[in-house]
Enzyme design. Sequence first.
Site, PDB file in Angstrom:
ATOM      1  CE  LYS A 100      12.242 -23.290  -2.168  1.00  0.00           C
ATOM      2  NZ  LYS A 100      11.432 -23.800  -3.276  1.00  0.00           N
ATOM      3  N   GLY A 161       7.788 -21.559 -11.934  1.00  0.00           N
ATOM      4  CA  GLY A 161       6.872 -22.173 -12.876  1.00  0.00           C
ATOM      5  C   GLY A 161       6.898 -21.601 -14.277  1.00  0.00           C
ATOM      6  CB  ALA A 188      12.171 -20.673  -9.107  1.00  0.00           C
ATOM      7  N   GLY A 189      12.200 -21.686 -12.159  1.00  0.00           N
ATOM      8  CA  GLY A 189      12.320 -21.230 -13.534  1.00  0.00           C
ATOM      9  C   GLY A 189      12.957 -22.212 -14.495  1.00  0.00           C
ATOM     10  CG  ASN A 210       7.561 -29.243  -7.721  1.00  0.00           C
ATOM     11  OD1 ASN A 210       7.075 -28.933  -6.651  1.00  0.00           O
ATOM     12  ND2 ASN A 210       7.038 -30.255  -8.400  1.00  0.00           N
ATOM     13  CB  SER A 211       6.846 -26.536 -12.515  1.00  0.00           C
ATOM     14  OG  SER A 211       6.267 -25.910 -11.397  1.00  0.00           O
TER      15      SER A 211
END
Length: 264
Positions: A100, A161, A188-189, A210-211
């Site tokens: 990645k 995040g 992301a986001g 993830n987050s």
Amino acid sequence: MNSDTWEIGGKTLNSRMLIGSALYPSPANMEDAIKISGSQIVTVALRRQAAGDDTSGDFWNIIKSLGIEVLPNTAGSHSAKEAIATAQMAREVFNTNWIKLEVIGDQYNLQPDPFETVKAAEFLIKEGFEVFPYTTDDLVVAKRLADVGCKIIMPWGSPIGSGKGLMNPDNLKAIRTQFPDLQLIVDAGIGKPSHATQAMELGYDGVLLNSAIALAQDPVKMADSFRLAIDAGRLGYEAGTMQQREFASPSTPTIGTPFWHQFK
């Protein structure tokens, strides 16, 4: 290939969720969340463990025990040179040609550097890597990555995040339309399961999270909810969602006499 499977990076998988391994309250919590998510790809940063971290052994043992594909990332890199070096180390450590690619150009919103990302991608592809490049939702950057040989592109929904979801769905839709044969992952986001569903309804092949999972009050339950949301979004896309209309349209015909008049 049926709707229950898909192919990415030469692997045939059942789950369309890619899941991160950072920020969880504990290694055990991470393990439970990954398992219930059904994800078959876990991202791991080569630099994530601080020197002397007593939990690093537990972390690596858990990752290995999961028996799923490991996607190392170049998180923390700020130049093509740095990302390339990290990718080469990751290939040795994890015995995989998957990487990645993250080359950060701005510390405020962690926006990737498009120039260094394309430069690193071109080099790594020539070196035999299967590159998963993290980029913004810019169509021109996506085209440049495709031009250097990327078969997978991972545009953000919004900054890492932030949890804002898809800031520019029209941009993401344009990338999907422009590159029908590439594997596209929203990375992301994503903050809510509904954001993941929206991404999948646009025709994206998967979502990397993830987050939104690791920082939830209950990461395990949140991982399960994202699993369902991604499946629902994919099924909706395959079924063909109805088009929006400018005006109301009745779902029940109103021609003729109301049926209850027949019983008077």
